[in-house]
Design a protein around this motif. Structure first.
Motif, PDB file in Angstrom:
ATOM      1  N   SER A   1      17.280 -67.265 -43.222  1.00  0.00           N
ATOM      2  CA  SER A   1      17.142 -67.164 -41.774  1.00  0.00           C
ATOM      3  C   SER A   1      15.725 -66.751 -41.405  1.00  0.00           C
ATOM      4  CB  SER A   1      18.141 -66.144 -41.217  1.00  0.00           C
ATOM      5  OG  SER A   1      17.882 -65.865 -39.865  1.00  0.00           O
ATOM      6  N   PHE A   2      15.000 -67.667 -40.748  1.00  0.00           N
ATOM      7  CA  PHE A   2      13.664 -67.302 -40.321  1.00  0.00           C
ATOM      8  C   PHE A   2      13.723 -66.268 -39.205  1.00  0.00           C
ATOM      9  CE2 PHE A   2       9.619 -67.495 -38.207  1.00  0.00           C
ATOM     10  CZ  PHE A   2       8.732 -67.636 -39.256  1.00  0.00           C
ATOM     11  N   ALA A   3      14.789 -66.304 -38.414  1.00  0.00           N
ATOM     12  CA  ALA A   3      14.934 -65.326 -37.336  1.00  0.00           C
ATOM     13  C   ALA A   3      14.961 -63.902 -37.900  1.00  0.00           C
ATOM     14  CB  ALA A   3      16.212 -65.604 -36.549  1.00  0.00           C
ATOM     15  N   LEU A   4      15.710 -63.697 -38.979  1.00  0.00           N
ATOM     16  CA  LEU A   4      15.768 -62.369 -39.598  1.00  0.00           C
ATOM     17  C   LEU A   4      14.439 -62.016 -40.246  1.00  0.00           C
ATOM     18  CD1 LEU A   4      17.541 -59.918 -40.279  1.00  0.00           C
ATOM     19  CD2 LEU A   4      18.117 -61.046 -42.437  1.00  0.00           C
ATOM     20  N   PHE A   5      13.826 -62.983 -40.904  1.00  0.00           N
ATOM     21  CA  PHE A   5      12.519 -62.732 -41.524  1.00  0.00           C
ATOM     22  C   PHE A   5      11.510 -62.295 -40.470  1.00  0.00           C
ATOM     23  CE2 PHE A   5       8.283 -64.211 -42.745  1.00  0.00           C
ATOM     24  CZ  PHE A   5       8.129 -63.583 -43.974  1.00  0.00           C
ATOM     25  N   TYR A   6      11.498 -62.991 -39.342  1.00  0.00           N
ATOM     26  CA  TYR A   6      10.581 -62.671 -38.249  1.00  0.00           C
ATOM     27  C   TYR A   6      10.884 -61.295 -37.677  1.00  0.00           C
ATOM     28  CZ  TYR A   6       8.415 -62.952 -33.616  1.00  0.00           C
ATOM     29  OH  TYR A   6       7.701 -62.698 -32.473  1.00  0.00           O
ATOM     30  N   ALA A   7      12.163 -61.006 -37.454  1.00  0.00           N
ATOM     31  CA  ALA A   7      12.546 -59.726 -36.856  1.00  0.00           C
ATOM     32  C   ALA A   7      12.204 -58.546 -37.761  1.00  0.00           C
ATOM     33  CB  ALA A   7      14.042 -59.724 -36.547  1.00  0.00           C
ATOM     34  N   THR A   8      12.422 -58.692 -39.068  1.00  0.00           N
ATOM     35  CA  THR A   8      12.124 -57.593 -39.993  1.00  0.00           C
ATOM     36  C   THR A   8      10.624 -57.372 -40.148  1.00  0.00           C
ATOM     37  OG1 THR A   8      12.302 -59.143 -41.860  1.00  0.00           O
ATOM     38  CG2 THR A   8      14.244 -57.828 -41.311  1.00  0.00           C
ATOM     39  N   GLY A   9       9.827 -58.360 -39.770  1.00  0.00           N
ATOM     40  CA  GLY A   9       8.383 -58.170 -39.772  1.00  0.00           C
ATOM     41  C   GLY A   9       7.867 -57.654 -38.443  1.00  0.00           C
ATOM     42  N   LEU A  10       8.465 -58.153 -37.362  1.00  0.00           N
ATOM     43  CA  LEU A  10       7.988 -57.785 -36.028  1.00  0.00           C
ATOM     44  C   LEU A  10       8.343 -56.353 -35.660  1.00  0.00           C
ATOM     45  CD1 LEU A  10       6.666 -58.700 -33.357  1.00  0.00           C
ATOM     46  CD2 LEU A  10       8.949 -59.351 -32.573  1.00  0.00           C
ATOM     47  N   PHE A  11       9.548 -55.906 -36.019  1.00  0.00           N
ATOM     48  CA  PHE A  11       9.985 -54.601 -35.556  1.00  0.00           C
ATOM     49  C   PHE A  11       9.174 -53.429 -36.093  1.00  0.00           C
ATOM     50  CE2 PHE A  11      13.831 -56.163 -33.505  1.00  0.00           C
ATOM     51  CZ  PHE A  11      13.844 -55.321 -32.413  1.00  0.00           C
ATOM     52  N   PRO A  12       8.806 -53.395 -37.366  1.00  0.00           N
ATOM     53  CA  PRO A  12       7.945 -52.291 -37.807  1.00  0.00           C
ATOM     54  C   PRO A  12       6.637 -52.241 -37.015  1.00  0.00           C
ATOM     55  CG  PRO A  12       8.825 -53.465 -39.688  1.00  0.00           C
ATOM     56  CD  PRO A  12       9.190 -54.268 -38.494  1.00  0.00           C
TER      57      PRO A  12
END
Length: 255
Positions: free
Chosen positions: A58-69
């Motif tokens: 899931s690119f959505a999860l990959f993006y979210a786990t990078g964006l949130f920090p």
């Protein structure tokens, strides 16, 4: 002294919530839902454009786990940076200090970002097959490091930007490209040397890597060094507090 600190911080925290989100509970809910919807939308857009993420399915999860920090750091840092200007009227009272202003904004911003993070990750996991894991200890370590980093850097930026408006403009310019060099959209291991080693001087890179270790079973993140992150944050925090303690009254005259 501790009781006075807790009392003043609590009062500022309540004021912060009232002035930022209004007296209605729906206003605070709206403040959470708006970024949640924005992040989910961006995640979906990126997932359609880039169907094969560097990690997982899931690119959505990959993006979210990078964006949130990055987002947690940036939101805390920006709120702390503007603490004195935001609370300048209350700081005229002897019982209210700059420490109270810093703590109040830190607590409210960090808690709000944790709620937003929990909602977004929960929606992404339920809405799609992410094939991810969840390691609470690793995730909490990433969130804590991001928040503490924002506090430390924000305290130093608060002292410097209050002393000089030019620094505030410079600082805003420096922060703009951070999202592109912090590993939000790419894996740090995919960057060739020597650029990879250079990027490791950026503490946000380590925080992003730590967060992804909490969601991807196959991700080792050997470069992650939270000790470096905390030392970086501590140096910034101590330096900022020393400057605020030494020049606090002079800085207040510049507001």
């Amino acid at each position: 002294m501790l009781r006075s600190l807790v009392r003043a911080t609590s009062a500022l925290l309540i004021r912060e919530m009232a002035t930022t989100y209004g007296k209605s509970r729906l206003a605070y809910l709206y403040a959470i839902v708006t970024p949640v919807m924005g992040i989910i939308l961006m995640s979906v857009v990126f997932s359609l454009a880039l169907r094969s993420p560097p990690l997982g399915t899931s690119f959505a999860l990959f993006y979210a786990t990078g964006l949130f920090p990055y987002t947690i750091y940036r939101e805390v840092e920006s709120k702390i940076t503007g603490s004195l200007k935001y609370s300048r009227q209350l700081l005229s009272y002897p019982s209210v200090t700059y420490v109270d202003a810093l703590l109040a904004r830190f607590i409210l911003t960090a808690l709000t970002q944790v709620i937003i993070f929990s909602v977004v990750i929960g929606v992404l996991v339920m809405a799609s097959q992410t094939n991810s894991v969840f390691r609470p200890v690793e995730v909490l370590a990433g969130i804590s490091a991001a928040a503490v980093l924002g506090l430390g850097v924000g305290a130093l930026a608060c002292a410097l930007s209050t002393a000089s408006p030019l620094f505030e403009q410079f600082w805003n310019a420096v922060n703009r490209p951070l999202v592109f060099i912090s590993g939000v959209l790419f894996l740090h291991e995919a960057v060739p040397q020597p650029y990879r080693a250079w990027l490791e001087y950026n503490p946000i890179v380590h925080v992003v890597g730590q967060m992804r270790k909490g969601f991807y079973n196959s991700y080792r993140g050997d470069y992650v060094d939270l000790t470096y992150v905390y030392l970086f944050a501590l140096v910034c925090l101590v330096t900022g507090l020393i400057l605020l303690n030494r020049y606090y009254r002079d800085l207040m005259e510049n507001l």
